[in-house]
Design an enzyme around this catalytic site. Structure first.
Site, PDB file in Angstrom:
ATOM      1  N   ASP A   1     -25.863  16.986 -30.606  1.00  0.00           N
ATOM      2  CA  ASP A   1     -25.569  18.117 -29.740  1.00  0.00           C
ATOM      3  C   ASP A   1     -26.485  19.273 -30.170  1.00  0.00           C
ATOM      4  O   ASP A   1     -27.223  19.187 -31.158  1.00  0.00           O
ATOM      5  CB  ASP A   1     -24.078  18.478 -29.801  1.00  0.00           C
TER       6      ASP A   1
HETATM    7  C1  GLC Z   1     -24.136  22.187 -25.638  1.00  0.00           C
HETATM    8  C2  GLC Z   1     -22.929  21.304 -25.361  1.00  0.00           C
HETATM    9  C3  GLC Z   1     -23.279  19.973 -24.753  1.00  0.00           C
HETATM   10  C4  GLC Z   1     -24.497  20.129 -23.867  1.00  0.00           C
HETATM   11  C5  GLC Z   1     -25.670  20.476 -24.754  1.00  0.00           C
HETATM   12  C6  GLC Z   1     -26.944  20.728 -23.935  1.00  0.00           C
HETATM   13  O1  GLC Z   1     -23.983  22.827 -26.866  1.00  0.00           O
HETATM   14  O2  GLC Z   1     -22.057  21.054 -26.450  1.00  0.00           O
HETATM   15  O3  GLC Z   1     -22.130  19.526 -24.021  1.00  0.00           O
HETATM   16  O4  GLC Z   1     -24.757  18.925 -23.164  1.00  0.00           O
HETATM   17  O5  GLC Z   1     -25.412  21.596 -25.599  1.00  0.00           O
HETATM   18  O6  GLC Z   1     -26.774  21.855 -23.158  1.00  0.00           O
END
Ligand code: GLC
Length: 728
Positions: free
Chosen positions: A286
């Site tokens: 993430d």
């Molecule tokens: C964010 C979220 C995730 C998302 C990613 C890209 O922090 O936790 O759900 O897909 O970053 O935006």
């Protein structure tokens, strides 16, 4: 092992064209050939994801800036709307780098790309898997035609704490429900055969792996106390189901799982996902989760975080540059074996070949009318909204409305932005049909609709109360539209209470003094605390955050043109203090209200699967083909359901099982099947649950092994229970 090479491939293979560029060659041969040509630096770049544009996730405060991006990067989170710019970057990758490896363009397409559908919990409340699959197919079509090859969805975190803002993204509290919708989403995104190159499909990404919804207090980026047993019986099942359905990628989660952050959880990332389940796709972290391992006291610095992550099985590093900065050094220093890099790289390149990006790296530039908000896409949005609305309460037939003078009050009546919900992609507020618009179209000239906002969604300004109360006094019924801002749910949107802001409660209270029936319409991203205010409302309907097409379906339900059919995928607690409360809890040592909070009611306000209709359904007796059965014996259980009312409706029957004695105590009941059917007035239809004992009655232990114990089980529908017995 030699690769079986077809004759057409051999004919097409000329000495000048490198094998990896031969579209007729088997993908694994192309991957092997390409890896063999790559430098360590090029390999590491392919395991890095950059970010381009202005972050449109209003709550993701660390993602505001654009990271340095090079065309040799493995993937890019692509925020801009320009397909031309996307192709320009791709052209650099294809023509200005040594090996011409295409970039994988990614974006958060959670509940629609530009045609924004109802949020996850709303989709689940429809119990309409084929329609949800269609919605995801549209999302894929709009995304791929806009230059996006890979989407960070479906979000399949089980959630049982409404204080957690991200409860608005998933499919509720139940593992089976979430599993079914996860598969529907993967099929919609990737196609039934996971053949991404046909009719605008994209690679899906299951997130957030795993247990993110179990965080202490519902607070993001936090700690989750999860035993192996709980991982296996509650949080892993949706991933197992969706991996088996062919999901292309997985995103690891931010949470710390009983001492080991998910980002570096080798047991989950490698032993379970890749070894036990045979997952052939790749895992992306993430946002900046690798460098955040330092905050979590799991790594000394970015380099240490890189080492831990790649060795745990984290294949791609999202946006923090840790891999780009440290991985080559770690390999050159002999700290990390290059086999980890090559394994991760093989997974990433395989997806790029599967997506056809080497042959078709560029996105044609389509006209908007070809690409987004197509009529049939809007129709799906409207139908899904209609089916997602849940009639929670309807006393003395207040609904459908028969009044001729309706006071339409509240901060949600003319609201557009907040009906889109969090993670609304390229959705635009101006696309949203408001509740007011829907009412205007629905109710004829003989009905007077009078509007007053009454108050804002929050704040303390009560100046609008008097006008609202005056309208209520002049009308026969009050339609009060309250709820949440889109930014109050989604990422980094945990709230200490699931109650509405006091200003909204005060407005309701003031209006109730007018003595007219109140129909409460609630638009929210989470279950809302209604225990202390539901008595003020004759009817309550939860519309969640319906996306662009919620106004008309709601008006249709209020007028009676549409019979509501939604049923809850999430329990509505009596109050915040009752959290966590969910239908499939384990039984306590004592019954009744022993062991529950003594200062509030024992039961939640509205339970999982609750939802009213304008008609009534009467359930006959459960019948099973067998009472005693063997473990390899499949059998059917049926229940006749009659529409005993005077209008057509759609009924969803939820089939539960229970196991009164088990060597590992189980949830008191567990959903194992559901079926939707329409019924005309007076019509009886048979609903069927085909029981496969090892699938439907077994349980799982902390090693992920399913087991099925001899003895009594129950099949349950509503309050009807049928006893059956496994005899071998
Ligand atoms: C964010 C979220 C995730 C998302 C990613 C890209 O922090 O936790 O759900 O897909 O970053 O935006």
């Amino acid at each position: 092992m030699g690769l079986a090479l077809s004759s057409s491939f051999l004919m097409a293979q000329s000495s000048q064209t490198p094998l990896y560029k031969n579209a007729l060659a088997p993908i694994d041969a192309r991957v092997k050939d390409l890896i063999g040509r790559m430098t360590l630096e090029e390999k590491v770049l392919q395991l890095s994801q950059s970010f381009l544009g202005i972050n449109d996730n209003e709550n993701n405060l660390v993602g505001a800036k654009t990271t340095a991006s090079t065309a040799s990067v493995g993937s890019m989170i692509y925020i801009p709307e320009s397909v031309e710019m996307r192709n320009k970057i791709q052209k650099q990758a294809m023509e200005e780098t040594r090996l011409g490896i295409p970039v994988l363009f990614a974006y958060d397409v959670i509940h629609g790309f530009r045609t924004i559908y109802p949020i996850g919990p709303a989709q689940a409340c429809s119990w309409d898997l084929p329609l949800v699959e269609k919605a995801f197919s549209v999302a894929a079509q709009e995304a791929r035609m806009s230059g996006i090859d890979w989407v960070f969805a479906p979000m399949i975190d089980i959630a049982r704490d409404g204080r957690w803002g991200r409860i608005s993204e998933g499919y509720g509290e139940d593992p089976y429900t979430t599993s079914r919708f996860a598969v529907a989403a993967v099929r919609g995104f990737q196609g039934e055969d996971n053949n991404f190159t046909s009719n605008h499909k994209v690679a899906a990404c299951l997130k957030h792996y795993v247990g993110y919804g179990a965080e202490d207090g519902g607070r993001d980026y936090g700690y989750t106390e999860l035993s192996r047993q709980t991982l296996w019986d509650t949080y892993l099942p949706p991933y197992e189901a969706a991996i088996k359905a062919g999901a292309a990628t997985v995103m690891s989660s931010f949470n710390n799982i009983s001492g080991i952050p998910a980002t570096i959880h080798k047991y989950l990332l490698t032993e379970v996902l890749k070894e036990k389940w045979g997952f052939k796709g790749f895992v992306v972290s993430d946002w900046a989760a690798v460098e955040q391992l330092v905050n979590q006291n799991a790594a000394a610095d970015r380099k240490d975080a890189t080492r831990l992550s790649i060795q745990a099985g984290l294949d791609m590093d999202m946006t923090d540059g840790c891999y780009q900065e440290n991985l080559q050094k770690l390999v050159e220093e002999g700290v990390v074996d290059v086999k980890y890099v090559d394994e991760a790289l093989s997974r990433v390149l395989t997806l790029k070949f599967k997506l056809g990006l080497f042959e078709k790296p560029y996105t044609p530039v389509y006209k908007d009318a070809e690409r987004i908000l197509l009529p049939e896409s809007r129709q799906i949005a409207s139908k899904l909204a209609e089916e997602s609305y849940v009639l929670l309460k309807n006393e003395s037939g207040t609904l459908p409305l028969s009044a001729k003078k309706i006071a339409v009050i509240g901060p949600m009546v003319k609201n557009q932005k907040d009906l889109l919900g969090a993670w609304s992609g390229k959705g635009k507020s101006t696309d949203v049909e408001t509740i007011w618009d829907g009412l205007q179209k629905e109710f004829g000239a003989d009905v007077t609709l009078s509007y007053a906002a009454g108050c804002k969604l929050d704040g303390n300004d009560r100046k609008g109360f008097a006008e609202a109360v005056s309208l209520a006094n002049q009308s026969e019924v009050v339609l009060l539209c309250l709820g949440e801002k889109a930014g109050w749910s989604g990422e980094n949107a945990s709230r200490s209470t699931i109650a509405l802001p006091q200003i909204q409660i005060d407005l309701l209270t003031e209006l109730s003094k007018a003595g007219k029936p109140i129909v409460l319409v609630l638009s929210s991203g989470r279950p809302i605390e209604l225990g202390k205010i539901e008595h003020l409302c004759q009817s309550i309907i939860e519309i969640w955050q319906p996306g662009i097409a919620g106004g008309t379906p709601l008006a249709g339900i209020l007028s009676g043109r549409i019979n509501p059919s939604g049923k809850l995928c999430l329990t509505f607690p009596y109050s915040t203090g009752q959290i966590p409360t969910y239908y499939n809890e384990r039984n306590r040592a004592r019954r009744g209200n022993q062991g529950t909070y003594q200062d509030i009611p024992t039961d939640p306000l509205y339970t999982f699967a609750h939802g009213l209709s304008y008609t009534t359904y009467s359930y006959g007796e459960l019948k099973s083909e067998v009472t005693n059965f063997k473990r390899n014996q499949t059998f059917k259980v049926t229940v006749p359901v009659t529409n005993s009312g005077d209008r057509e409706g759609v009924e969803t029957v939820h089939w539960f099982i229970s196991d009164p004695v088990c060597s590992i105590t189980r949830p008191k009941i567990e959903l194992k099947s559901f079926e939707r059917q329409s019924l005309k007035p007076g019509e009886t239809k048979v609903f069927t649950f085909e029981v496969i004992p090892m699938r439907d009655l077994s349980f799982v232990n902390e090693d992920g092994e399913r087991f099925l114990e001899k003895g009594v089980y129950y099949i349950q529908v509503k309050d009807k229970k049928l006893k059956i017995e496994l005899t071998d």
